[in-house]
Design an enzyme around this catalytic site. Structure first.
Site, PDB file in Angstrom:
ATOM      1  N   CYS A  32       6.290   4.082 -10.866  1.00 17.14           N
ATOM      2  CA  CYS A  32       6.102   3.190 -12.016  1.00 17.14           C
ATOM      3  C   CYS A  32       6.210   1.715 -11.646  1.00 17.14           C
ATOM      4  O   CYS A  32       6.068   0.855 -12.499  1.00 17.14           O
ATOM      5  CB  CYS A  32       7.084   3.532 -13.134  1.00 17.14           C
ATOM      6  SG  CYS A  32       8.791   3.160 -12.709  1.00 17.14           S
ATOM      7  N   ARG A  87      12.716 -10.223  -4.792  1.00 20.17           N
ATOM      8  CA  ARG A  87      11.329 -10.095  -5.263  1.00 20.17           C
ATOM      9  C   ARG A  87      10.771 -11.385  -5.843  1.00 20.17           C
ATOM     10  O   ARG A  87       9.558 -11.537  -5.990  1.00 20.17           O
ATOM     11  CB  ARG A  87      11.214  -8.943  -6.281  1.00 20.17           C
ATOM     12  CG  ARG A  87      12.012  -9.143  -7.534  1.00 20.17           C
ATOM     13  CD  ARG A  87      12.199  -7.836  -8.296  1.00 20.17           C
ATOM     14  NE  ARG A  87      11.309  -7.683  -9.427  1.00 20.17           N
ATOM     15  CZ  ARG A  87      11.360  -6.665 -10.282  1.00 20.17           C
ATOM     16  NH1 ARG A  87      12.239  -5.692 -10.118  1.00 20.17           N
ATOM     17  NH2 ARG A  87      10.536  -6.594 -11.292  1.00 20.17           N
ATOM     18  N   ARG A 119      12.690   3.755 -20.818  1.00 20.06           N
ATOM     19  CA  ARG A 119      13.775   3.440 -19.885  1.00 20.06           C
ATOM     20  C   ARG A 119      14.903   2.772 -20.664  1.00 20.06           C
ATOM     21  O   ARG A 119      14.657   1.876 -21.477  1.00 20.06           O
ATOM     22  CB  ARG A 119      13.271   2.485 -18.798  1.00 20.06           C
ATOM     23  CG  ARG A 119      14.369   2.132 -17.806  1.00 20.06           C
ATOM     24  CD  ARG A 119      13.849   1.302 -16.679  1.00 20.06           C
ATOM     25  NE  ARG A 119      13.543  -0.047 -17.095  1.00 20.06           N
ATOM     26  CZ  ARG A 119      13.001  -0.956 -16.293  1.00 20.06           C
ATOM     27  NH1 ARG A 119      12.684  -0.640 -15.052  1.00 20.06           N
ATOM     28  NH2 ARG A 119      12.758  -2.171 -16.719  1.00 20.06           N
ATOM     29  N   HIS A 154       8.760 -10.665 -13.983  1.00 16.33           N
ATOM     30  CA  HIS A 154       8.391  -9.960 -15.205  1.00 16.33           C
ATOM     31  C   HIS A 154       7.263 -10.645 -15.959  1.00 16.33           C
ATOM     32  O   HIS A 154       6.456  -9.992 -16.607  1.00 16.33           O
ATOM     33  CB  HIS A 154       9.632  -9.688 -16.049  1.00 16.33           C
ATOM     34  CG  HIS A 154      10.436  -8.591 -15.432  1.00 16.33           C
ATOM     35  ND1 HIS A 154      11.414  -8.844 -14.501  1.00 16.33           N
ATOM     36  CD2 HIS A 154      10.306  -7.238 -15.502  1.00 16.33           C
ATOM     37  CE1 HIS A 154      11.892  -7.682 -14.062  1.00 16.33           C
ATOM     38  NE2 HIS A 154      11.239  -6.699 -14.655  1.00 16.33           N
ATOM     39  N   GLU A 182      15.237   3.341  -7.445  1.00 13.87           N
ATOM     40  CA  GLU A 182      14.976   1.970  -6.990  1.00 13.87           C
ATOM     41  C   GLU A 182      16.098   1.424  -6.118  1.00 13.87           C
ATOM     42  O   GLU A 182      15.978   0.356  -5.544  1.00 13.87           O
ATOM     43  CB  GLU A 182      14.719   1.046  -8.188  1.00 13.87           C
ATOM     44  CG  GLU A 182      15.770   1.111  -9.270  1.00 13.87           C
ATOM     45  CD  GLU A 182      15.341   0.431 -10.568  1.00 13.87           C
ATOM     46  OE1 GLU A 182      14.394  -0.371 -10.552  1.00 13.87           O
ATOM     47  OE2 GLU A 182      15.981   0.699 -11.600  1.00 13.87           O
ATOM     48  N   ARG A 202       9.686  -0.559 -20.958  1.00 13.30           N
ATOM     49  CA  ARG A 202      10.856  -1.384 -20.595  1.00 13.30           C
ATOM     50  C   ARG A 202      11.541  -1.870 -21.868  1.00 13.30           C
ATOM     51  O   ARG A 202      11.087  -2.814 -22.499  1.00 13.30           O
ATOM     52  CB  ARG A 202      10.410  -2.606 -19.785  1.00 13.30           C
ATOM     53  CG  ARG A 202       9.890  -2.322 -18.389  1.00 13.30           C
ATOM     54  CD  ARG A 202       9.497  -3.638 -17.716  1.00 13.30           C
ATOM     55  NE  ARG A 202       9.325  -3.513 -16.292  1.00 13.30           N
ATOM     56  CZ  ARG A 202       8.158  -3.257 -15.692  1.00 13.30           C
ATOM     57  NH1 ARG A 202       7.058  -3.086 -16.417  1.00 13.30           N
ATOM     58  NH2 ARG A 202       8.080  -3.181 -14.379  1.00 13.30           N
TER      59      ARG A 202
HETATM   60  C1  PEP Z   1      10.767  -1.413 -10.618  1.00 11.89           C
HETATM   61  O1  PEP Z   1      11.800  -1.913 -10.177  1.00 11.89           O
HETATM   62  O2  PEP Z   1       9.812  -1.052  -9.913  1.00 11.89           O
HETATM   63  C2  PEP Z   1      10.609  -1.245 -12.064  1.00 11.89           C
HETATM   64  C3  PEP Z   1       9.653  -0.520 -12.564  1.00 11.89           C
HETATM   65  O3  PEP Z   1      11.468  -1.899 -12.864  1.00 11.89           O
HETATM   66  P1  PEP Z   1      11.485  -3.475 -13.157  1.00 11.89           P
HETATM   67  O4  PEP Z   1      10.247  -4.086 -12.566  1.00 11.89           O
HETATM   68  O5  PEP Z   1      11.525  -3.639 -14.630  1.00 11.89           O
HETATM   69  O6  PEP Z   1      12.724  -3.918 -12.485  1.00 11.89           O
HETATM   70 MG    MG Z   2      13.521  -2.140 -11.453  1.00 12.88          MG
END
Ligand code: PEP
Ligand code: MG
Length: 756
Positions: free
Chosen positions: A676, A639, A503, A360, A605, A467
Site C-alpha cells: 500500500c 523520507r 487504517r 503526504h 513498515e 488513512r
Molecule cells: C507507508 O508508510 O508506506 C504508508 C502507506 O503509510 P504512510 O505513507 O501514511 O506513512
Molecule cells: Mg507509514
C-alpha cells in the site's frame, strides 16, 4: 574563537546579496584569525575555472578579473583534492601559480579549504600570511566550519541568482526538485504563504505605494488587536512576568516606530513585506551585536513580532486568492489542508519548496492527478510569483520564463499527455489483467474528502488503504465517535461489496494534530502510529467503536494497524479491538443489525516486524506493506529529507531484497499480502512487484490506469524474468535503467516520462 564564529554565522544569516556575503566573510575571517589575507574563489562550471570573488589583503581591483583553471594553482589543488590544504611556504610549492594582478608576492603560509555543497565544489576559501608559519589546528577547524556554512549560504543564493538572471535577461533557467507527481503543465505561478517567515521574503517592488502603506497600517493595527486578545486569553493561565511579554511586543510595535520606518521604506519603492524585512533586519543586526545577553535575547522577540505583522500583511493577500484557471500553485510547504482550501479545478500544477515524493502532500497531489515538484533546490519562492513556468513532474524540474521553443515543445507534450490519458481512460472498465490473462487486484489509497471522489471513480477493486489521520488533521479537536462514524460509513458504503481497509490513527512523524501537539526530538523514530493509540486507549477505543458502527451490516471491512514493531503491541491492540467489537456487537443487538468480524492486519513498515513475521502472521489475517516507511527505516533515510532525495528509492537493491523476503514468507504461510506504499503506484515498480509474486497493489487513484496499462503488456513470466534480472544488480541506477529499457521496448514510455 567560538564566540567569533557564532557572530559571523549570525551575520551571514542576515545577508542576502551574494557579493556582500563574500565580502563580509573575508573581512570577518581576517579580523577573527588576525591573518593578512583571506580570499574566496568561486567555481564557474561553464568555464571550468575558479574566479576570484572577494579578497581582503590582495588587490581589490582584481576581484572578478582573476580566473584560474580548475587544474591550476593551489586553488585548483584544493578544489581537485576536495580537502583542506595547508602549506607553510606557498611560493615553493610545485602547484603554486603566480598571478601578477593580485600581489601575492610576499605571502608564504597558505591554508585553503574547499566550499562544498552536496558533493559539488562551489569554491575555495583561503587564508594567507607573510610569515612562514604553520596555521594552528583551531584556525583550520574555524575555516572548515565557515566553509561549510558558506556552502549552505551560497547554495541558497545559487537559485536566487538564477531567478534574478531571468529577471534581468529573460534567460530560460531550470530549477531541480523531486518529481512528486507525474505530468507536465505550463502556467503562471502564484505563491501562497500559509506558513510565514520573514527570511523567505525576497526583494519586490511596490506596485502601488499608497495602497501598500494602507495595507501595512491595517496589518499593524490587526497585530495590536491580536496581541491584546492573546494577552486577555492568557491572563490567569500564565505568570504575570510571561504576560508582560505581550505588553513589550505592543510597545515595540508602537513606540519603536516600526510602522513609520517600514512606511518610509515602502516610499522608496519596496513592497510591504520586503520593506518590513529590511527594517527588521536592521534592528536585528543592532540587537544581535549587543554584548548584554538580555538585550540580545530581545532580537528573538522582534523577529517573532515581525513574523506576526508579516502574517497579517500577507493574510490580506491570501484571502483574495482566486487563481486564474491553469495557475501553478507555489508554497514553501504545500499541505493537505492548503490543498483543501484552494479551488483545485483552477490549479494545473503544484510546487512546494519543501517536501518529497512521499510526503503526504505529494501523495495527495498524485491522488488528484495534479503534476507536482517538491523539495526544490534552495531558493526564495516569492521570486517565482507571477512568472511563467513549465512544470515537469516526471523529472522534477521547473523552467522559469521559458522561451517560445521550449513552450512549444512542452505544449506538444501536454497535448500528447491529454490524449494518452484519454486513451488510458477508455481501458478503465477492463479487467486488471496481465498479458497472459492473469488477474491482479488494483486497489486505491484514499484519505481525504477531496480525493474520495476520484477514488470512487478510479475503477479500483476496493480501498487498500484509508488513512484516518487526515480527517483528524482537518478538525480543531478530536472528532466525536458520531462524526467518525459518518466519515468511515462513506468509504465503507461507497465501496460496497469490495474490501475496504481502514487504517487506525497514524499520527506522529510528519502528521501532527494541531490540537494534540507533542514534540519528539526525532519524530519519525518517535511516538507514532500504534505507539500513540495504545498509550491513549480512550482515543483508540472511540475510533474502533466508530469503525465498527460504520461497518454494521457491511461485510467488507479490514482493519490495519500502523507502525507495529513488537508482538506486545499487536496483542495489546487486539485486546482493545476485541473490547470495542464486543461493545458494538452488544449495543447493536436491539437494532437487528449485524456486525461482521473484520479481517485484521498490520501495515508492515518497521523492519523489526519483518523478522517477527512468522509469529506475527499467526495472529493476523493479512499483511499490507507500507513501503514509504519501510524504505526510510531500512535505509535510514528520512523520507522527507531533501538532501537525501537520491538515496530514498524503492529500487535500491536492499529494498527489493526485503520485499522478496516478505513475499516468500507470506506465500509459505498462505496469508493475504498487499503493498500500500507509494511504490505500488509506480508502473515500473508494479512490474517488479508482480514479478516477485505480489498480486494485490494499492495505489493512488490517478495511477490505476497507468499500472493497468503497464501490466497488460507483460506476461507474469516476463515480469518474473525481468525481476530476477534486476535483482542481480548492485546499484539502483542499473535496476532503473533495465526497467526503463523494458518499458520503452513495449511502447510504455508515456508512463514514465512526458509525452506518449
Ligand atoms: C507507508 O508508510 O508506506 C504508508 C502507506 O503509510 P504512510 O505513507 O501514511 O506513512
Ligand atoms: Mg507509514
Amino acid at each position: 574563537m567560538l564566540g567569533k564564529l557564532s557572530k559571523i554565522t549570525q551575520a551571514i544569516s542576515l545577508v542576502e546579496d551574494q557579493n556582500q556575503l563574500l565580502e563580509l566573510i573575508v573581512e570577518q575571517v581576517c579580523d577573527a584569525l588576525k591573518v593578512e589575507v583571506c580570499t574566496i574563489f568561486l567555481a564557474d562550471y561553464d568555464l571550468n575555472q575558479f574566479v576570484l570573488m572577494a579578497t581582503r589583503g590582495l588587490n581589490q581591483s582584481s576581484v572578478g578579473q582573476v580566473h584560474i583553471d580548475f587544474n591550476e594553482g593551489l586553488v585548483g589543488l584544493v578544489g581537485q583534492r576536495e580537502e583542506p590544504i595547508h602549506i607553510q611556504s606557498a611560493g615553493k610549492h610545485p602547484a603554486f601559480h603566480y598571478v601578477e594582478e593580485i600581489n601575492e608576492d610576499e605571502l608564504s603560509a597558505y591554508l585553503g579549504v574547499p566550499i562544498i555543497h552536496q558533493r559539488k565544489v562551489l569554491g575555495v576559501i583561503a587564508i594567507q600570511q607573510k610569515e612562514e608559519r604553520p596555521f594552528e589546528i583551531d584556525e583550520e577547524t574555524f575555516l572548515i566550519t565557515l566553509a561549510a556554512q558558506t556552502a549552505a549560504a551560497l547554495s541558497n543564493t545559487e537559485v536566487n541568482a538564477i531567478i534574478s538572471d531571468v529577471e534581468r535577461n529573460q534567460l530560460v533557467r531550470c530549477i531541480n526538485g523531486s518529481p512528486a507527481s507525474s505530468g507536465v503543465a505550463i502556467g503562471t505561478a502564484k505563491v501562497v504563504y500559509p506558513s510565514l517567515d520573514l527570511n523567505s521574503v525576497s526583494k519586490r517592488k511596490a506596485k502601488d505605494i499608497p495602497k501598500e502603506i494602507k495595507r501595512l497600517q491595517k496589518a499593524v493595527k490587526r497585530t495590536h488587536r491580536q496581541l491584546a486578545n492573546m494577552a486577555d486569553r492568557m491572563r490567569g493561565l500564565i505568570s504575570d512576568q510571561e504576560l508582560s511579554l505581550f505588553e513589550a511586543y505592543q510597545q515595540i510595535l508602537g513606540s519603536a516606530g516600526i510602522e513609520q520606518e517600514v512606511g518610509e521604506q515602502i516610499k522608496q519603492g519596496d513592497s510591504g513585506p520586503y520593506a518590513l524585512k529590511v527594517v527588521i533586519n536592521r534592528h536585528l543586526k543592532a540587537f544581535r551585536s549587543m554584548e548584554d545577553p538580555y538585550l540580545r535575547e530581545r532580537a528573538n522577540d522582534i523577529q517573532d513580532l515581525a513574523n506576526r505583522v508579516l502574517a497579517n500583511l500577507v493574510e490580506v493577500e491570501k484571502f483574495k486568492l482566486d487563481p486564474a484557471p491553469g495557475t501553478i500553485l507555489v508554497a514553501e510547504n504545500i499541505t493537505a489542508s492548503l490543498l483543501a482550501e484552494v479551488p483545485l479545478d483552477k490549479i494545473s500544477a503544484v510546487i512546494s519548496l519543501n517536501g518529497s515524493s512521499t510526503s503526504h502532500a505529494a501523495i495527495l497531489t498524485k491522488a488528484l492527478g495534479i503534476p507536482a515538484v517538491m523539495g526544490l533546490d534552495p531558493c526564495q519562492i516569492s521570486r517565482l510569483d507571477d512568472k511563467n513556468i513549465i512544470v515537469d513532474g516526471y523529472n522534477g524540474q521547473l523552467f522559469i520564463s521559458p522561451d517560445k521553443t521550449l513552450i512549444d515543445q512542452y505544449q506538444r507534450l501536454v497535448e500528447e499527455e491529454a490524449l494518452f490519458t484519454e486513451e488510458l481512460e477508455r481501458d478503465r472498465s477492463c479487467p486488471n489483467a496481465c498479458k497472459d490473462g492473469e488477474i491482479v487486484k488494483l486497489l486505491v489509497n484514499s484519505s481525504h474528502a477531496i480525493d474520495f471522489d476520484k477514488a470512487q471513480k478510479s475503477g479500483a477493486d476496493g480501498v487498500g488503504l484509508y488513512r484516518t489521520e487526515i480527517p483528524f488533521m482537518q478538525q480543531s479537536q478530536f472528532p466525536s465517535e458520531d462524526m467518525q462514524v459518518d466519515i468511515y460509513s462513506k468509504v465503507i458504503n461507497g465501496f460496497d461489496g469490495m474490501p475496504v481497509t481502514i487504517r487506525t490513527l497514524d499520527i506522529g512523524g510528519d502528521k501532527q494534530l494541531s490540537y494534540f501537539p507533542f514534540e519528539d526530538e526525532n519524530p519519525f523514530l518517535g511516538w507514532r502510529g500504534v505507539r500513540v493509540t495504545l498509550d491513549h486507549p480512550e482515543i483508540f477505543l472511540v475510533q474502533l467503536r466508530a469503525i465498527f458502527r460504520a461497518s454494521l451490516d457491511a461485510n467488507n471491512l479490514k482493519i490495519a494497524l500502523p507502525m507495529v514493531a513488537t508482538i506486545e503491541e499487536l496483542d495489546e491492540s487486539f485486546r482493545l479491538i476485541n473490547q470495542a467489537f464486543a461493545e458494538i456487537e452488544e449495543e447493536s443487538l436491539p437494532t437487528g443489525k449485524k456486525l461482521y468480524r473484520p479481517k485484521i492486519g498490520i501495515i508492515l513498515e518497521v523492519p523489526s516486524s519483518v523478522f517477527l513475521l512468522q509469529k506475527v502472521i499467526k495472529r493476523i489475517d493479512f499483511v499490507s506493506i507500507g513501503t514509504n516507511d519501510l524504505i526510510q527505516y531500512l535505509l535510514a533515510v528520512d523520507r522527507n529529507n531533501l538532501k537525501l532525495r537520491n538515496l530514498y528509492s524503492h529500487f535500491q537493491p536492499a529494498v527489493l531484497q526485503i520485499l522478496k523476503m516478505i513475499i516468500e514468507q507470506c506465500k509459505d504461510q498462505d496469508i493475504d499480502i498487499q503493498i500500500c506504499g507509494e511504490m505500488a503506484s509506480d508502473p515500473l515498480a508494479a512490474i517488479v512487484l508482480i514479478g516477485m509474486g505480489y498480486r494485490e497493489l494499492s495505489m493512488n487513484a490517478a495511477n490505476i490506469t497507468k499500472v493497468k496499462r503497464a501490466i497488460s503488456r507483460f506476461t507474469v513470466t516476463e515480469m518474473a524474468t525481468l525481476t530476477e534480472q534486476v535483482m542481480q544488480h548492485e546499484t539502483e541506477a542499473k535496476v532503473k535503467s533495465d526497467l526503463f529499457t523494458a518499458m520503452e521496448k513495449r511502447g510504455l514510455g508515456g508512463l514514465i516520462r512526458a509525452g506518449n
